[in-house]
Scaffold this motif. Structure first.
Motif, PDB file in Angstrom:
ATOM      1  N   ALA A   1     -14.331 -24.019  92.235  1.00 56.32           N
ATOM      2  CA  ALA A   1     -14.024 -22.641  91.752  1.00 56.32           C
ATOM      3  C   ALA A   1     -14.228 -22.299  90.257  1.00 56.32           C
TER       4      ALA A   1
ATOM      5  N   THR B   1     -21.065 -13.935  85.756  1.00 56.61           N
ATOM      6  CA  THR B   1     -21.892 -15.041  85.420  1.00 56.61           C
ATOM      7  C   THR B   1     -21.839 -15.715  83.877  1.00 56.61           C
TER       8      THR B   1
ATOM      9  N   THR C   1     -15.264 -17.041 102.431  1.00 56.73           N
ATOM     10  CA  THR C   1     -15.183 -17.043 100.988  1.00 56.73           C
ATOM     11  C   THR C   1     -13.762 -16.255 100.607  1.00 56.73           C
TER      12      THR C   1
ATOM     13  N   PHE D   1     -28.606 -13.734  75.375  1.00 57.17           N
ATOM     14  CA  PHE D   1     -27.192 -13.749  75.459  1.00 57.17           C
ATOM     15  C   PHE D   1     -26.369 -14.718  75.018  1.00 57.17           C
TER      16      PHE D   1
ATOM     17  N   VAL E   1     -28.770 -14.487  95.011  1.00 54.67           N
ATOM     18  CA  VAL E   1     -27.556 -14.090  94.157  1.00 54.67           C
ATOM     19  C   VAL E   1     -26.787 -15.446  93.800  1.00 54.67           C
TER      20      VAL E   1
HETATM   21  C1  LIG Z   1     -20.958 -15.567  99.643  1.00 53.31           C
HETATM   22  C2  LIG Z   1     -20.737 -16.011  97.989  1.00 53.31           C
HETATM   23  C3  LIG Z   1     -20.262 -17.395  98.083  1.00 53.31           C
HETATM   24  C4  LIG Z   1     -19.975 -17.703  96.714  1.00 53.31           C
HETATM   25  N1  LIG Z   1     -19.417 -19.151  96.581  1.00 53.31           N
HETATM   26  C5  LIG Z   1     -19.092 -19.353  95.179  1.00 53.31           C
HETATM   27  C6  LIG Z   1     -18.291 -20.351  94.975  1.00 53.31           C
HETATM   28  O1  LIG Z   1     -17.903 -21.518  95.916  1.00 53.31           O
HETATM   29  N2  LIG Z   1     -17.479 -20.908  93.840  1.00 53.31           N
HETATM   30  C7  LIG Z   1     -17.776 -19.843  92.703  1.00 53.31           C
HETATM   31  O2  LIG Z   1     -17.535 -20.210  91.758  1.00 53.31           O
HETATM   32  N3  LIG Z   1     -18.681 -19.055  92.857  1.00 53.31           N
HETATM   33  C8  LIG Z   1     -19.156 -18.641  94.191  1.00 53.31           C
HETATM   34  N4  LIG Z   1     -19.911 -17.150  94.397  1.00 53.31           N
HETATM   35  C9  LIG Z   1     -20.108 -16.383  93.110  1.00 53.31           C
HETATM   36  C10 LIG Z   1     -21.577 -16.621  92.783  1.00 53.31           C
HETATM   37  O3  LIG Z   1     -21.695 -17.768  92.109  1.00 53.31           O
HETATM   38  C11 LIG Z   1     -21.943 -15.328  91.708  1.00 53.31           C
HETATM   39  O4  LIG Z   1     -21.799 -14.030  92.580  1.00 53.31           O
HETATM   40  C12 LIG Z   1     -23.152 -15.327  90.959  1.00 53.31           C
HETATM   41  O5  LIG Z   1     -23.166 -16.249  90.168  1.00 53.31           O
HETATM   42  C13 LIG Z   1     -23.203 -13.952  90.215  1.00 53.31           C
HETATM   43  O6  LIG Z   1     -21.944 -13.751  89.403  1.00 53.31           O
HETATM   44  P1  LIG Z   1     -21.404 -12.242  89.695  1.00 53.31           P
HETATM   45  O7  LIG Z   1     -21.328 -11.802  91.092  1.00 53.31           O
HETATM   46  O8  LIG Z   1     -20.138 -12.201  88.904  1.00 53.31           O
HETATM   47  O9  LIG Z   1     -22.371 -11.276  89.177  1.00 53.31           O
HETATM   48  P2  LIG Z   1     -22.646 -10.612  87.833  1.00 53.31           P
HETATM   49  O10 LIG Z   1     -22.421 -11.624  86.845  1.00 53.31           O
HETATM   50  O11 LIG Z   1     -21.823  -9.529  87.481  1.00 53.31           O
HETATM   51  O12 LIG Z   1     -23.990 -10.266  87.718  1.00 53.31           O
HETATM   52  C14 LIG Z   1     -24.557  -9.232  88.619  1.00 53.31           C
HETATM   53  C15 LIG Z   1     -26.199  -9.101  88.417  1.00 53.31           C
HETATM   54  O13 LIG Z   1     -26.423  -8.497  87.056  1.00 53.31           O
HETATM   55  C16 LIG Z   1     -27.454  -9.638  86.677  1.00 53.31           C
HETATM   56  N5  LIG Z   1     -27.162 -10.061  85.215  1.00 53.31           N
HETATM   57  C17 LIG Z   1     -26.159 -10.426  84.864  1.00 53.31           C
HETATM   58  N6  LIG Z   1     -26.206 -10.484  83.358  1.00 53.31           N
HETATM   59  C18 LIG Z   1     -27.568 -10.495  83.195  1.00 53.31           C
HETATM   60  C19 LIG Z   1     -28.257 -10.879  82.030  1.00 53.31           C
HETATM   61  N7  LIG Z   1     -27.939 -11.027  80.886  1.00 53.31           N
HETATM   62  N8  LIG Z   1     -29.808 -10.562  82.045  1.00 53.31           N
HETATM   63  C20 LIG Z   1     -30.224 -10.232  83.384  1.00 53.31           C
HETATM   64  N9  LIG Z   1     -29.458 -10.026  84.459  1.00 53.31           N
HETATM   65  C21 LIG Z   1     -28.127 -10.202  84.408  1.00 53.31           C
HETATM   66  C22 LIG Z   1     -27.139 -10.894  87.649  1.00 53.31           C
HETATM   67  O14 LIG Z   1     -28.250 -11.672  87.646  1.00 53.31           O
HETATM   68  C23 LIG Z   1     -26.655 -10.330  88.746  1.00 53.31           C
HETATM   69  O15 LIG Z   1     -27.929 -10.124  89.608  1.00 53.31           O
HETATM   70  C24 LIG Z   1     -20.273 -16.883  95.401  1.00 53.31           C
HETATM   71  C25 LIG Z   1     -20.763 -15.582  95.586  1.00 53.31           C
HETATM   72  C26 LIG Z   1     -20.992 -15.192  96.964  1.00 53.31           C
HETATM   73  C27 LIG Z   1     -21.821 -13.865  96.896  1.00 53.31           C
END
Ligand SMILES: Cc1cc2nc3c(=O)[nH]c(=O)nc-3n(C[C@H](O)[C@H](O)[C@H](O)COP(=O)(O)OP(=O)(O)OC[C@H]3O[C@@H](n4cnc5c(N)ncnc54)[C@H](O)[C@@H]3O)c2cc1C
Length: 405
Positions: free
Chosen positions: A141, A149, A230, A405, A382
């Motif tokens: 988690a 991110t 998830t 960043f 993603v």
């Molecule tokens: C099915 C599924 C399973 C998952 N399982 C896990 C898990 O077990 N444990 C866990 O901890 N997480 C898990 N995740 C989370 C996953 O790691 C995140 O969804 C992923 O890292 C992106 O984070 P976010 O969704 O918050 O996107 P955001 O951080 O909101 O980003 C959205 C988009 O904007 C882009 N972006 C953001 N900032 C920048 C920047 N500075 N420059 C360029 N582009 C940028 C990103 O690349 C992304 O495409 C899971 C996600 C999914 C969909």
């Protein structure tokens, strides 16, 4: 074959064009054994599990019983002590057979944090049971809804009171919690304002889900486009013993990064498996589907995108092996693991598109399994790290471009 005008022999196309002969593939035995296991779980099995949004329990049990998920657990703790290279071949073959390693890959690599940074007592307590599958450590988690991110900004706090940490906060997208006994949790133990560097002040805990659920931890499953279990997690004064902290307090982010290279290389291998599955499927179909009185695969407009996707999958596979070899030799592999993940995720997505496209309308029919694998492989653009974040890592840490960043 087509250049000299000879007719297509369908038995010679499609499958096995990238399976090396046994004598030249160092992983042939592993491939063969995993393929034999996967053959007991044909496409219909995964299709039905997907349609029912169920967990492929039988498949995961069979993998566990055969020891494949304990590949990375050292022999002294009851595992098979294989390297990341071999582990990558195992997951690749599962995806290549039409399955989805995403249902259980966490069991293979989450224990790496425990293995590298846990105390001897923690390792003796957990690793043998993880190796046999009696304990599932399938979840990690990290991601939070408000910070995404930008991990170092995470808000979940663990405050030490006596010999227990009191945890409050929220996580999102945490996979396989409902099919796991243990979960790794990254939480802040020192507020962001009080640390020198933002990557400091976070710690990793082993949460026993069997004790925590309903006693400070609640979960809400997220219905999503893949059959991927998830959930959202809510921590409300969850108590975790200090004995469940892995390594030093405040060093959790560093421990996490260590494990991510392995995760990236393994997910690259799954994408290679997907890519090969798509290429096999479309090559076979394009050789057999007759339109305008000839196989559609006789048209170069059909051949070239398939050939290009194949080239990209094979190139990504080599970068996967490069990353794994460096990891197994305990050498830095951040650049290679990230490049492998990006190349393989792009290649499998390209292969997925090509496969869907050249199946025409049939690609959309569930019974062909393409739309399912298409959804499954799309995830890797993603998660667990998005393509942009990999490019940013390469730009900044490999090429030395200014930090963005
Ligand atoms: C099915 C599924 C399973 C998952 N399982 C896990 C898990 O077990 N444990 C866990 O901890 N997480 C898990 N995740 C989370 C996953 O790691 C995140 O969804 C992923 O890292 C992106 O984070 P976010 O969704 O918050 O996107 P955001 O951080 O909101 O980003 C959205 C988009 O904007 C882009 N972006 C953001 N900032 C920048 C920047 N500075 N420059 C360029 N582009 C940028 C990103 O690349 C992304 O495409 C899971 C996600 C999914 C969909």
């Amino acid at each position: 074959m087509l250049l000299d005008g000879a007719p297509i022999e369908s038995s010679k196309v499609g499958c096995n064009h990238h399976i090396m002969p046994a004598s030249s593939d160092p992983h042939y035995e592993i491939r063969d054994a995993v393929r034999a296991l996967c053959a007991q779980f044909p496409a219909e099995y995964f299709r039905n599990v997907d349609a029912e949004q169920a967990y492929p329990e039988e498949f995961v049990r069979a993998l566990t019983r055969s020891g494949w998920l304990a590949a990375l657990v050292p022999e002294e703790y009851g595992g098979s002590g294989l390297g990341l290279t071999e582990a990558s071949v195992i997951l690749e073959e599962i995806n290549r057979a039409g399955g989805n390693s995403g249902v259980c890959h966490g069991q293979m690599y989450n224990m790496g944090t425990l293995l590298r940074h846990g105390s001897e007592a923690q390792k003796r307590l957990y690793l043998p049971l993880i190796a046999t599958g009696e304990l599932r450590l399938q979840s990690m988690a990290v991601t939070e809804p408000a910070t995404g991110t930008d991990t170092t900004q995470l808000k979940t706090m663990a405050v030490l009171r006596g010999d227990r940490y009191i945890i409050n906060g929220q996580k999102v997208w945490i996979s396989r919690v409902l099919h796991s006994d243990l979960m790794l949790l990254l939480a802040r133990t020192t507020p962001l304002e009080a640390v020198r560097k933002r990557s400091e002040g976070m710690s990793i805990f082993i949460v026993d889900l069997r004790e925590a659920l309903g006693k400070g931890l609640t979960t809400r499953p997220i219905a999503n486009m893949v059959n991927h279990e998830t959930s959202e997690l809510f921590f409300d004064n969850l108590e975790v013993s200090v004995e469940n902290r892995i390594g030093e307090e405040g060093q959790g982010f560093r421990y996490l990064l260590d494990g991510l290279n392995a995760e990236r290389a393994l997910i690259a291998a799954e994408c290679v498996g997907d890519g090969r599955w798509f290429i096999d499927k479309v090559t076979q179909y394009a050789s057999e589907r007759i339109v305008f009185n000839r196989p559609i695969g006789q048209n170069q407009g059909v051949q070239f995108p398939i050939a290009r996707a194949h080239v990209n999958v094979e190139a990504a596979s080599l970068m996967r092996f490069e990353a794994c070899t460096l990891f197994d030799a305990h050498k830095p592999c951040g650049a290679e693991a990230n490049m492998a993940k990006l190349l393989a995720a792009d290649a499998s997505w390209e292969a997925a598109n090509v496969c869907l496209q050249f199946h025409g309308g049939f690609g959309f029919a569930r019974e062909f399994d393409i739309e399912r694998k298409f959804r499954e492989t799309r995830l890797y653009q993603v998660a667990p790290v998005s393509t942009n974040l990999i490019l940013s890592y390469i730009a900044e840490h490999v090429l030395g471009l200014p930090r963005s960043f």
